[in-house]
Design a protein around this motif. Structure first.
Motif, PDB file in Angstrom:
ATOM      1  N   GLU A   7       0.866  -1.172   0.000  1.00 58.61           N
ATOM      2  CA  GLU A   7       0.000   0.000   0.000  1.00 58.61           C
ATOM      3  C   GLU A   7       0.905   1.225   0.000  1.00 58.61           C
ATOM      4  OE1 GLU A   7      -3.799   1.432   2.494  1.00 58.61           O
ATOM      5  OE2 GLU A   7      -1.990   1.182   3.712  1.00 58.61           O
ATOM      6  N   ILE A   8       0.538   2.199  -0.798  1.00 61.33           N
ATOM      7  CA  ILE A   8       1.249   3.472  -0.808  1.00 61.33           C
ATOM      8  C   ILE A   8       0.196   4.561  -0.701  1.00 61.33           C
ATOM      9  CG2 ILE A   8       2.867   4.987  -2.009  1.00 61.33           C
ATOM     10  CD1 ILE A   8       3.688   2.492  -3.687  1.00 61.33           C
ATOM     11  N   VAL A   9       0.330   5.419   0.308  1.00 60.54           N
ATOM     12  CA  VAL A   9      -0.573   6.538   0.493  1.00 60.54           C
ATOM     13  C   VAL A   9       0.262   7.810   0.561  1.00 60.54           C
ATOM     14  CG1 VAL A   9      -2.412   5.208   1.604  1.00 60.54           C
ATOM     15  CG2 VAL A   9      -0.598   6.226   2.998  1.00 60.54           C
ATOM     16  N   TYR A  10      -0.398   8.934   0.360  1.00 65.51           N
ATOM     17  CA  TYR A  10       0.325  10.196   0.428  1.00 65.51           C
ATOM     18  C   TYR A  10      -0.509  11.249   1.131  1.00 65.51           C
ATOM     19  CZ  TYR A  10      -2.558  12.349  -3.217  1.00 65.51           C
ATOM     20  OH  TYR A  10      -3.608  12.884  -3.916  1.00 65.51           O
ATOM     21  N   ALA A  11       0.175  12.247   1.639  1.00 70.17           N
ATOM     22  CA  ALA A  11      -0.472  13.427   2.210  1.00 70.17           C
ATOM     23  C   ALA A  11       0.333  14.635   1.756  1.00 70.17           C
ATOM     24  CB  ALA A  11      -0.510  13.353   3.733  1.00 70.17           C
ATOM     25  N   LEU A  12      -0.363  15.712   1.459  1.00 72.49           N
ATOM     26  CA  LEU A  12       0.264  16.976   1.055  1.00 72.49           C
ATOM     27  C   LEU A  12      -0.076  18.049   2.073  1.00 72.49           C
ATOM     28  CD1 LEU A  12      -0.687  16.979  -2.717  1.00 72.49           C
ATOM     29  CD2 LEU A  12       1.632  16.886  -1.820  1.00 72.49           C
ATOM     30  N   HIS A  13       0.931  18.823   2.446  1.00 75.65           N
ATOM     31  CA  HIS A  13       0.683  19.950   3.331  1.00 75.65           C
ATOM     32  C   HIS A  13       1.825  20.953   3.213  1.00 75.65           C
ATOM     33  CE1 HIS A  13      -0.772  22.298   6.645  1.00 75.65           C
ATOM     34  NE2 HIS A  13       0.400  22.208   7.231  1.00 75.65           N
ATOM     35  N   SER A  14       1.484  22.192   2.994  1.00 77.36           N
ATOM     36  CA  SER A  14       2.461  23.296   2.953  1.00 77.36           C
ATOM     37  C   SER A  14       3.648  22.988   2.044  1.00 77.36           C
ATOM     38  CB  SER A  14       2.960  23.624   4.366  1.00 77.36           C
ATOM     39  OG  SER A  14       1.898  24.080   5.162  1.00 77.36           O
ATOM     40  N   GLY A  15       3.373  22.428   0.883  1.00 76.86           N
ATOM     41  CA  GLY A  15       4.425  22.184  -0.094  1.00 76.86           C
ATOM     42  C   GLY A  15       5.241  20.928   0.125  1.00 76.86           C
ATOM     43  N   VAL A  16       4.898  20.130   1.142  1.00 75.52           N
ATOM     44  CA  VAL A  16       5.615  18.885   1.415  1.00 75.52           C
ATOM     45  C   VAL A  16       4.684  17.714   1.129  1.00 75.52           C
ATOM     46  CG1 VAL A  16       6.783  17.482   3.165  1.00 75.52           C
ATOM     47  CG2 VAL A  16       7.057  19.968   3.179  1.00 75.52           C
ATOM     48  N   CYS A  17       5.186  16.767   0.357  1.00 73.26           N
ATOM     49  CA  CYS A  17       4.444  15.539   0.073  1.00 73.26           C
ATOM     50  C   CYS A  17       5.091  14.403   0.853  1.00 73.26           C
ATOM     51  CB  CYS A  17       4.469  15.219  -1.423  1.00 73.26           C
ATOM     52  SG  CYS A  17       3.565  13.702  -1.822  1.00 73.26           S
ATOM     53  N   VAL A  18       4.298  13.718   1.663  1.00 73.51           N
ATOM     54  CA  VAL A  18       4.760  12.555   2.411  1.00 73.51           C
ATOM     55  C   VAL A  18       4.164  11.321   1.754  1.00 73.51           C
ATOM     56  CG1 VAL A  18       4.840  11.392   4.653  1.00 73.51           C
ATOM     57  CG2 VAL A  18       4.833  13.899   4.546  1.00 73.51           C
ATOM     58  N   LEU A  19       5.025  10.401   1.337  1.00 74.53           N
ATOM     59  CA  LEU A  19       4.586   9.120   0.781  1.00 74.53           C
ATOM     60  C   LEU A  19       4.890   8.040   1.810  1.00 74.53           C
ATOM     61  CD1 LEU A  19       6.025   9.518  -2.792  1.00 74.53           C
ATOM     62  CD2 LEU A  19       3.629   9.160  -2.275  1.00 74.53           C
ATOM     63  N   ARG A  20       3.882   7.249   2.181  1.00 76.20           N
ATOM     64  CA  ARG A  20       4.071   6.175   3.158  1.00 76.20           C
ATOM     65  C   ARG A  20       3.887   4.833   2.451  1.00 76.20           C
ATOM     66  NH1 ARG A  20       0.641   6.572   8.374  1.00 76.20           N
ATOM     67  NH2 ARG A  20       2.320   7.984   8.942  1.00 76.20           N
ATOM     68  N   PHE A  21       4.888   3.980   2.562  1.00 77.45           N
ATOM     69  CA  PHE A  21       4.909   2.659   1.933  1.00 77.45           C
ATOM     70  C   PHE A  21       4.676   1.604   3.012  1.00 77.45           C
ATOM     71  CE2 PHE A  21       7.301   5.562  -0.573  1.00 77.45           C
ATOM     72  CZ  PHE A  21       7.181   5.161  -1.889  1.00 77.45           C
ATOM     73  N   THR A  22       3.751   0.669   2.758  1.00 74.78           N
ATOM     74  CA  THR A  22       3.424  -0.382   3.718  1.00 74.78           C
ATOM     75  C   THR A  22       3.403  -1.732   3.006  1.00 74.78           C
ATOM     76  OG1 THR A  22       2.051   1.171   4.969  1.00 74.78           O
ATOM     77  CG2 THR A  22       1.684  -1.156   5.388  1.00 74.78           C
ATOM     78  N   GLY A  23       3.951  -2.762   3.656  1.00 78.37           N
ATOM     79  CA  GLY A  23       3.911  -4.122   3.122  1.00 78.37           C
ATOM     80  C   GLY A  23       4.938  -4.345   2.027  1.00 78.37           C
ATOM     81  N   GLU A  24       4.652  -5.305   1.149  1.00 79.60           N
ATOM     82  CA  GLU A  24       5.543  -5.637   0.033  1.00 79.60           C
ATOM     83  C   GLU A  24       5.267  -4.698  -1.132  1.00 79.60           C
ATOM     84  OE1 GLU A  24       5.455  -9.728  -1.127  1.00 79.60           O
ATOM     85  OE2 GLU A  24       6.055 -10.427   0.851  1.00 79.60           O
ATOM     86  N   ILE A  25       6.284  -3.967  -1.540  1.00 77.18           N
ATOM     87  CA  ILE A  25       6.145  -3.027  -2.647  1.00 77.18           C
ATOM     88  C   ILE A  25       6.889  -3.638  -3.833  1.00 77.18           C
ATOM     89  CG2 ILE A  25       6.495  -0.651  -3.401  1.00 77.18           C
ATOM     90  CD1 ILE A  25       4.611  -0.983  -0.947  1.00 77.18           C
ATOM     91  N   ARG A  26       6.110  -4.263  -4.709  1.00 76.43           N
ATOM     92  CA  ARG A  26       6.670  -4.966  -5.874  1.00 76.43           C
ATOM     93  C   ARG A  26       5.962  -4.489  -7.132  1.00 76.43           C
ATOM     94  NH1 ARG A  26      10.134  -8.161  -3.907  1.00 76.43           N
ATOM     95  NH2 ARG A  26       9.839  -9.292  -1.984  1.00 76.43           N
ATOM     96  N   TYR A  27       6.720  -4.422  -8.209  1.00 75.56           N
ATOM     97  CA  TYR A  27       6.176  -3.903  -9.466  1.00 75.56           C
ATOM     98  C   TYR A  27       5.557  -4.975 -10.345  1.00 75.56           C
ATOM     99  CZ  TYR A  27       5.833  -0.612 -13.340  1.00 75.56           C
ATOM    100  OH  TYR A  27       5.366   0.216 -14.313  1.00 75.56           O
ATOM    101  N   THR A  28       6.071  -6.192 -10.305  1.00 79.07           N
ATOM    102  CA  THR A  28       5.736  -7.155 -11.349  1.00 79.07           C
ATOM    103  C   THR A  28       4.712  -8.215 -10.987  1.00 79.07           C
ATOM    104  OG1 THR A  28       7.641  -8.480 -10.698  1.00 79.07           O
ATOM    105  CG2 THR A  28       7.952  -6.904 -12.499  1.00 79.07           C
ATOM    106  N   SER A  29       4.408  -8.417  -9.718  1.00 85.76           N
ATOM    107  CA  SER A  29       3.481  -9.506  -9.414  1.00 85.76           C
ATOM    108  C   SER A  29       2.640  -9.192  -8.191  1.00 85.76           C
ATOM    109  CB  SER A  29       4.248 -10.811  -9.176  1.00 85.76           C
ATOM    110  OG  SER A  29       5.059 -10.681  -8.031  1.00 85.76           O
TER     111      SER A  29
END
Length: 143
Positions: A7-29
């Motif tokens: 899971e990837i979620v994001y939050a934006l505030h005052s010009g800063v973007c926070v991306l939070r990565f959870t679990g297995e982050i895989r592109y192909t499967s």
């Protein structure tokens, strides 16, 4: 979400973007493949945001990140360096993830925060453009 789903979620505030990565982050499967493809598309939007000052990448909840997604993280760092001459901040409190980031040279292009008990102290010591707080009322959005 199971413990292996990504899971990837994001939050934006005052010009800063926070991306939070959870679990297995895989592109192909698996289920996280769709998420990674959305991250790739999100990065195009992120890099074109006119009011973006900085990016924080929180991988402390990730259990694994494949090479394609490491490349996407490097792309974010490169874009912030070339656009604003700024280093992104990566929060990585899992030793196995931190080892991979260091072996790939991320400490040369990003400020790494690796110890959970020192996160607040280390963030306070960072330059003003790296500090962030997500205020009440903001929420995480899917990418």
């Amino acid at each position: 979400m199971t413990t292996t789903d990504g899971e990837i979620v994001y939050a934006l505030h005052s010009g800063v973007c926070v991306l939070r990565f959870t679990g297995e982050i895989r592109y192909t499967s698996g289920p996280s493949a769709k998420i990674s493809r959305r991250l790739d598309a999100f990065l195009d939007r992120l890099c074109s945001m006119p009011d973006l000052d900085n990016v924080v990448l929180d991988v402390s909840r990730a259990t694994s990140i494949d090479s394609t997604n490491l490349g996407l993280l490097a792309r974010i760092a490169s874009a912030m360096r070339s656009r604003h001459d700024r280093r992104v901040t990566i929060i990585s409190t899992r030793p196995e993830i931190t080892r991979v980031l260091c072996s790939m040279g991320f400490e040369q292009v990003a400020d790494l925060i690796t110890e959970p008990e020192r996160q607040t102290e280390e963030l306070a010591d960072l330059p003003e453009n790296h500090r962030f707080a997500i205020p009440d009322g903001c929420h995480w959005d899917d990418i």
